[in-house]
Structure formats: structure tokens, C-alpha cells
Design an enzyme around this catalytic site. Structure first.
Site, PDB file in Angstrom:
ATOM      1  N   ARG A  70      16.620   5.391  -4.675  1.00  0.00           N
ATOM      2  CA  ARG A  70      15.530   5.415  -3.697  1.00  0.00           C
ATOM      3  C   ARG A  70      16.081   4.950  -2.361  1.00  0.00           C
ATOM      4  O   ARG A  70      16.662   3.856  -2.276  1.00  0.00           O
ATOM      5  CB  ARG A  70      14.377   4.500  -4.130  1.00  0.00           C
ATOM      6  N   GLU A 110      18.133   1.645  -2.679  1.00  0.00           N
ATOM      7  CA  GLU A 110      17.764   1.000  -3.934  1.00  0.00           C
ATOM      8  C   GLU A 110      18.344   1.772  -5.117  1.00  0.00           C
ATOM      9  O   GLU A 110      17.871   2.852  -5.464  1.00  0.00           O
ATOM     10  CB  GLU A 110      16.243   0.931  -4.053  1.00  0.00           C
ATOM     11  N   ARG A 117       0.870  -1.175   0.000  1.00  0.00           N
ATOM     12  CA  ARG A 117       0.000   0.000   0.000  1.00  0.00           C
ATOM     13  C   ARG A 117       0.906   1.223   0.000  1.00  0.00           C
ATOM     14  O   ARG A 117       1.756   1.384   0.877  1.00  0.00           O
ATOM     15  CB  ARG A 117      -0.903   0.015   1.237  1.00  0.00           C
TER      16      ARG A 117
END
Length: 287
Positions: A242, A259, A206
Site C-alpha cells: 500500500r 506500507e 474516515r
């Protein structure tokens, strides 16, 4: 002048998970013709002006083959040397050694045993993606030992990290950079008990737009600077990055992962300018 760009997926997701849909018009406006291909497909990667890793999420099972492919592809973003460093989460130990606030990690190669934490913890492979092979345990015991043994039997190194309980209520915050410059952030809730996506490549998440607190962004910046120092590159040489962070027990932000290989960039939960910033960063890589 039209330039060609290939976005790279995998056999299960040859055109990614749909998050890049808003990026394609932004790239077209700058004269890029974009196509998709799985990294192990018979595509002419060498002819593209730039090849962008996006959803090559099956690499953990074939890492050396994937790295060899990366090294053979001219114009790869991010570069192959970055991919090699970043696809083994042992880099977390290097960030800790560099003084970056990071979730503690114990690296456990096959044949070795960890010092099990006295609080809940996570065991996961050092080479992994999408939450595959990761599991949470409330205490040391047979279940955790068996999970680690399974990883070792597969020839994989395990990582043991104390579980950060803040993720139950706050999730993770992903701070995203294009060309080394901050773009946007979003929160992620991806419980280790959640089911896998229909592709089998990642756990369902989510996501929601977010604004990082100053101390969160500061740690993200420190992590990115430290990584670039370790790799001997400039931040501008990274098309994207990221930094995933969580709050520790004392409330301070800690790096969970950095990342640099093929992260989802959260365009569906970013402001309308994010695709434009990404397109400009792609063009910058060719300058």
C-alpha cells in the site's frame, strides 16, 4: 486440496479490525481454511501453508522480538527481510535518494538535533504504527523539542517532516497492490488530533473509495519499483503493498509512507472484486 492460512493479529486485535471479513469467503472458494492468531500466541505457525501479517500493530514496542519471530516463521507474507526494511521509516530517505517524489524527511537519532522546518511539521518515531507517537507542530519551540526528547529518552529515533496542508481537505490516498498488480485505492482522513481506537492500536480514520489520478498512480508505481529494487525482489513476491500519498504545496503527489508489513487494505471501501484479487494473490505466493 485444502490449504491452511493463518492471518496474524496482535494481543489487542487477535482477529484484526474486521476489514478482512470479505476476504475469507474468497479464500475458502480457492480451498483455503483461514484462522487468526496473535503473532506472540502459542499457535502452530510453522504448519500453515502461508502466514499473512494483517494486524500485528503492537510491533513498535517490541520490534526486535517481532522481527526474530518473523524470521522463524516459514511461509510468512510479506517476507521477514521486507518486514525488517519496512518497519523502520528511515526507508523514506532511501526512496528520496532513489529519486522517488517523497515527503522530505530528516532522521534524528537519540543525541542529535534536527533543523526544524520553517513551516508546520510533524514529529514521529521512525518505528511506529497507527499514528502512535506522532504529533504536529505549527513552529519550532519547546513543545516540539519536548516531544522529540521524549522519543529519544525512550531510545527511539525521531523523524521530522514538513506538514502537507493538502491532507486537511483531501486526506491521503492509499494505492493498493496485490502480487505487485494494482487493485484499488481509497482515501484516508486520520487527523493527528483524532482519538485512538478502543484497542489503542491506531487513530480513528474516515475512509472512502477513490480512483487515483494518473500522476498519483505513476508515483505509487515508481515507489513500489524502487522499493523492490532496494530489496532485490520482484513485485510479484509481495503479497500486498500500500502506497500512501499526499499532494505537496505545488500540487504534485508525494509518497508519505510505503506500507509493506501490515497495512489495512481497505476492503470495505473497495469494489467487489478486491477480495477475489487478494485470494488469487495468496494462491500465487504458493505457486
Amino acid at each position: 486440496m485444502t490449504r491452511s492460512a493463518i492471518f496474524v493479529g496482535c494481543a489487542a486485535l487477535p482477529e484484526g479490525d474486521g476489514d478482512e471479513a470479505a476476504v475469507l469467503p474468497a479464500l475458502a472458494d480457492l480451498g483455503f481454511a483461514v484462522s487468526w492468531a496473535a503473532w506472540d500466541a502459542a499457535a502452530d505457525f510453522a504448519s500453515a501453508d502461508i502466514v499473512v501479517l494483517r494486524a500485528a500493530w503492537d510491533y513498535p514496542e517490541r520490534r526486535e522480538e517481532f522481527l526474530s519471530w518473523c524470521e522463524d516463521v516459514p511461509g510468512l507474507s510479506n517476507p521477514a527481510a521486507v518486514v525488517r526494511w519496512n518497519t523502520d521509516k528511515s526507508y523514506l530517505g532511501e526512496l528520496l535518494d532513489a529519486g522517488v517524489p517523497t515527503v522530505p524527511v530528516e532522521i534524528v537519532p537519540p543525541g542529535e538535533k534536527p533543523r526544524w522546518p520553517k513551516k508546520p511539521f510533524v514529529v514521529k518515531p521512525s518505528v511506529g504504527a497507527g499514528g502512535r507517537g506522532a504529533a504536529r507542530f505549527s513552529a519550532a519551540g519547546a513543545d516540539a523539542e519536548q516531544h522529540l526528547r521524549t522519543l529519544h529518552d525512550e531510545g527511539r529515533t525521531g523523524l521530522v517532516q514538513p506538514y502537507q496542508s493538502s491532507v486537511d481537505a483531501q486526506g491521503e490516498i492509499a494505492v493498493t497492490y496485490f502480487g505487485g498488480v494494482y487493485s484499488h485505492a481509497f482515501t484516508k482522513f486520520a487527523p493527528l488530533e483524532s482519538s485512538m481506537d478502543s484497542s489503542g492500536m491506531y487513530r480513528e480514520e474516515r475512509l472512502a473509495a477513490a480512483v487515483p489520478a494518473p500522476e498519483v498512480r505513476a508515483v505509487a508505481e515508481d515507489a513500489l519499483d524502487a522499493a523492490c529494487g532496494l530489496l532485490g525482489i520482484l513485485r510479484a513476491e509481495l503479497l500486498y503493498a500500500r502506497v500512501d500519498l499526499v499532494r505537496g504545496d505545488d500540487g504534485r503527489p508525494l509518497v508519505l509512507e510505503l506500507e509493506l508489513t501490515e497495512p489495512s487494505l481497505g476492503f470495505r471501501h473497495a469494489d467487489a472484486g478486491a477480495p477475489l484479487r487478494f485470494a488469487s494473490a495468496v494462491r500465487q505466493q504458493l505457486a
